[in-house]
Design an enzyme around this catalytic site. Structure first.
Site, PDB file in Angstrom:
ATOM      1  N   CYS A 122       2.356   7.509   5.588  1.00 34.54           N
ATOM      2  CA  CYS A 122       3.311   8.336   6.331  1.00 34.54           C
ATOM      3  C   CYS A 122       3.202   8.060   7.832  1.00 34.54           C
ATOM      4  CB  CYS A 122       3.126   9.812   5.988  1.00 34.54           C
ATOM      5  SG  CYS A 122       4.525  10.848   6.504  1.00 34.54           S
ATOM      6  N   HIS A 149       3.507  10.104   0.343  1.00 32.30           N
ATOM      7  CA  HIS A 149       2.115  10.556   0.204  1.00 32.30           C
ATOM      8  C   HIS A 149       1.616  10.293  -1.214  1.00 32.30           C
ATOM      9  CE1 HIS A 149       1.576  12.689   4.066  1.00 32.30           C
ATOM     10  NE2 HIS A 149       2.883  12.850   3.996  1.00 32.30           N
ATOM     11  N   GLU A 191      -1.324  10.807  -2.290  1.00 29.23           N
ATOM     12  CA  GLU A 191      -2.434  11.697  -2.614  1.00 29.23           C
ATOM     13  C   GLU A 191      -1.995  12.996  -3.275  1.00 29.23           C
ATOM     14  OE1 GLU A 191      -1.439  12.530   1.780  1.00 29.23           O
ATOM     15  OE2 GLU A 191      -1.329  10.875   0.346  1.00 29.23           O
ATOM     16  N   SER A 231     -28.825  31.486  -2.150  1.00 28.90           N
ATOM     17  CA  SER A 231     -27.857  32.573  -2.220  1.00 28.90           C
ATOM     18  C   SER A 231     -27.572  32.990  -3.651  1.00 28.90           C
ATOM     19  CB  SER A 231     -26.540  32.129  -1.578  1.00 28.90           C
ATOM     20  OG  SER A 231     -25.919  31.127  -2.370  1.00 28.90           O
ATOM     21  N   GLY A 232     -28.028  32.209  -4.612  1.00 26.51           N
ATOM     22  CA  GLY A 232     -27.682  32.462  -6.001  1.00 26.51           C
ATOM     23  C   GLY A 232     -26.450  31.694  -6.421  1.00 26.51           C
ATOM     24  N   GLY A 233     -25.770  31.063  -5.450  1.00 26.93           N
ATOM     25  CA  GLY A 233     -24.566  30.309  -5.734  1.00 26.93           C
ATOM     26  C   GLY A 233     -24.845  28.875  -6.110  1.00 26.93           C
ATOM     27  N   VAL A 234     -23.778  28.162  -6.402  1.00 24.17           N
ATOM     28  CA  VAL A 234     -23.886  26.776  -6.864  1.00 24.17           C
ATOM     29  C   VAL A 234     -24.449  25.870  -5.777  1.00 24.17           C
ATOM     30  CG1 VAL A 234     -22.599  24.793  -7.739  1.00 24.17           C
ATOM     31  CG2 VAL A 234     -21.966  27.098  -8.459  1.00 24.17           C
ATOM     32  N   ASP A 235     -23.916  25.970  -4.557  1.00 22.85           N
ATOM     33  CA  ASP A 235     -24.278  25.026  -3.503  1.00 22.85           C
ATOM     34  C   ASP A 235     -25.763  25.071  -3.160  1.00 22.85           C
ATOM     35  OD1 ASP A 235     -21.573  24.551  -3.473  1.00 22.85           O
ATOM     36  OD2 ASP A 235     -21.180  25.813  -1.734  1.00 22.85           O
ATOM     37  N   SER A 236     -26.267  26.255  -2.850  1.00 24.80           N
ATOM     38  CA  SER A 236     -27.673  26.350  -2.451  1.00 24.80           C
ATOM     39  C   SER A 236     -28.599  26.018  -3.617  1.00 24.80           C
ATOM     40  CB  SER A 236     -27.994  27.739  -1.895  1.00 24.80           C
ATOM     41  OG  SER A 236     -27.863  28.734  -2.889  1.00 24.80           O
TER      42      SER A 236
END
Length: 510
Positions: free
Chosen positions: A79, A167, A169, A221-226
């Protein structure tokens, strides 16, 4: 990483989608602002120029120095990138006679071109521009047209430089991923080596080299990332990883206790720190969203500084920062992407805290984090947990924070999330939560008029949080949850459901 692809960001809303499509091909890529090119380009095997809200004809048009790229590395302009290559290299770009936006179909494709291998005439593409290329650069070859756009795609002779005015994508470009594959794999010869297993192997090796025998503190944190970050560090440094789970007083109901239990058996060294009063005191009277985020970030760092002194010779603070955090925190003065919101785990540490930062997931999107966790045989229940914002319920309580507001929202959130699980809907939703609105709503309970709080429920489907659609939850489910909330949570007499998508809205309300 010796098979990198560099994406130069000119401010397009779709730039992150280019990265997502490339990662889906098992190819690693990075996004950099057009005006902040890496000094060393040797590791990049191909370069892509993104779209932009700007016009190449404007005086302040983004104008990078491509002298180390053009003709030396395979280059694809998308583009604005296509118009840029034309306008500044002997072609002509002018205002289009018709507004070229939305779906279109390729009406001509040049035969025997690797770039369009496997793509047929009639293939749908997505246009999003008001300028158009009226004359190609000297030595260029037209590769494709649509009914309204004669120069929909071209290449520049004598070099691996390609350009398209649509585009590839976005979802609406049917063969967009195939076109990217043709360019990256068949033309640029980039190897498809970016896999979860390869990421774990290379990241663990990098962490061992970076950290050595130093001690690292990680905020769980209990989350996925950490959790995934913790397991990567655990693989690399073992007992030298000291995990801390901080209760900031803004967690979900019973989460502090439940998360600590969750990590039992994972082999991690975890300490729970209840700093609820400290956070809530610091937040008292603050209602501006950015001020709340920054306050939480400051206190978070202070708590960690206190805890760091209890871990002898700790040298590093690990964080679960992921790529969307980094992208959304880019300053408008440092690149074309506007700051959407600040993230408390992006941007380094204050001078008084003598810890270096390590971020094992900094280049991953959320769905990639989950795949990395699965490759390490982590608990599927943990990996399937909905994302939860670092500032917690503070950014779901619009306005100032009080203990009573936190209590109300914790109760509402618990009914909503447990309801999703009970009805078998939890895994169909990417993220869900409740927002406490800063308004009192009139209601009737028994024979009495009430003025109590209104809450908004939010549930979205997404892959990485960069874009999201609201989930069409069953009416009978919403009716049941609404009744339960109003009957069981003192202080709430109205429930609404948020049907906004991202963009234009964000997932969180603050």
């Amino acid at each position: 990483m010796q098979n990198n692809v560099l994406i130069l960001d000119f401010g397009s809303q779709y730039t992150q989608l280019i990265a997502r499509r490339i990662r889906e091909l098992n190819i690693f890529c990075e996004i950099k602002p057009f005006n902040n090119l890496p000094e060393d380009l040797s590791s990049y095997k191909a370069v892509i120029l993104s779209g932009s809200p700007s016009s190449v004809r404007a005086e302040d048009a983004p104008h990078p120095d491509l002298s180390q790229i053009r003709g030396k590395k395979p280059l694809l302009g998308v583009c604005y990138g296509a118009q840029y290559l034309a306008h500044f290299h002997g072609g002509e770009v002018g205002q289009s006679n018709t507004r070229e936006y939305g779906r279109a179909n390729l009406s001509m494709i040049k035969e025997d071109e690797v770039f369009f291998e496997g793509v047929e005439v009639g293939s749908q593409v997505w246009m999003s521009h008001s300028d158009t290329i009226k004359a190609l650069p000297e030595g260029s070859v037209r590769l494709a047209s649509t009914h309204d756009v004669e120069n929909a795609a071209y290449r520049i002779g004598g070099e691996d430089t390609y350009a398209i005015q649509f585009h590839p994508e976005v979802y609406h470009s049917t063969d967009g991923k195939k076109i990217l594959e043709n360019f990256l794999i068949n033309i640029a010869k980039v190897e498809q080596t970016w896999t979860p297993d390869s990421f774990v192997e290379s990241t663990v090796a990098q962490l061992k080299k970076m950290v050595g025998s130093d001690k690292v503190i990680l905020g769980l944190s209990g989350g996925v990332d950490s959790s995934v970050a913790a397991m990567l560090l655990h693989k690399a440094i073992g007992k030298n990883l000291h995990c801390i789970f901080v209760n900031n007083g803004l967690l979900r109901k019973n989460e502090f206790h439940d998360v600590l239990q969750q990590y039992e058996g994972m082999g991690l060294n975890v300490k729970g720190v209840d700093a609820s009063d400290r956070f809530l005191s610091a937040l008292a009277g603050k209602s501006d969203p950015e001020e709340k985020r920054k306050t939480i970030g400051r206190v978070f760092i202070e708590v960690f500084d206190d805890e760091a002194h209890m871990v002898e010779d700790a040298k590093w603070l690990a964080q679960g920062t992921i790529y969307p955090d980094v992208i959304e925190s880019v300053s408008a003065t440092g690149g074309p992407s506007a700051t959407i919101k600040s993230h408390h785990n992006v941007g380094g540490l204050p001078d008084f805290m003598k810890l270096k930062v390590v971020e094992p997931l900094r280049m991953l999107f959320k769905d990639e984090v989950r795949r990395v966790g699965a490759s390490m045989d982590m608990n599927p229940t943990l990996l399937g947990r909905h994302p939860f914002p670092g500032p917690g319920l503070a950014i779901r309580i619009l306005g100032d924070i009080t203990p009573e507001k936190v209590r109300i929202l914790q109760e509402v959130d618990a009914i909503f999330i447990n309801g999703l699980r009970d009805w078998g809907l939890y895994d169909q939703v990417w993220q869900a939560g409740a927002m406490l609105l800063p308004v009192d709503s009139v209601g009737v309970m028994g024979d009495e008029r009430t003025y109590e709080k209104c809450v908004a429920l939010r549930a979205v489907e997404s892959t990485d949080g960069m874009t999201a659609d609201w989930v069409n939850l069953p009416y009978n489910f919403l009716q049941k949850v609404s009744n339960d909330i109003i009957n069981k949570v003192k202080g709430v007499n109205r429930v609404v459901y948020d049907i906004s998508s991202k963009p234009p809205a964000t997932i969180e309300w603050e």
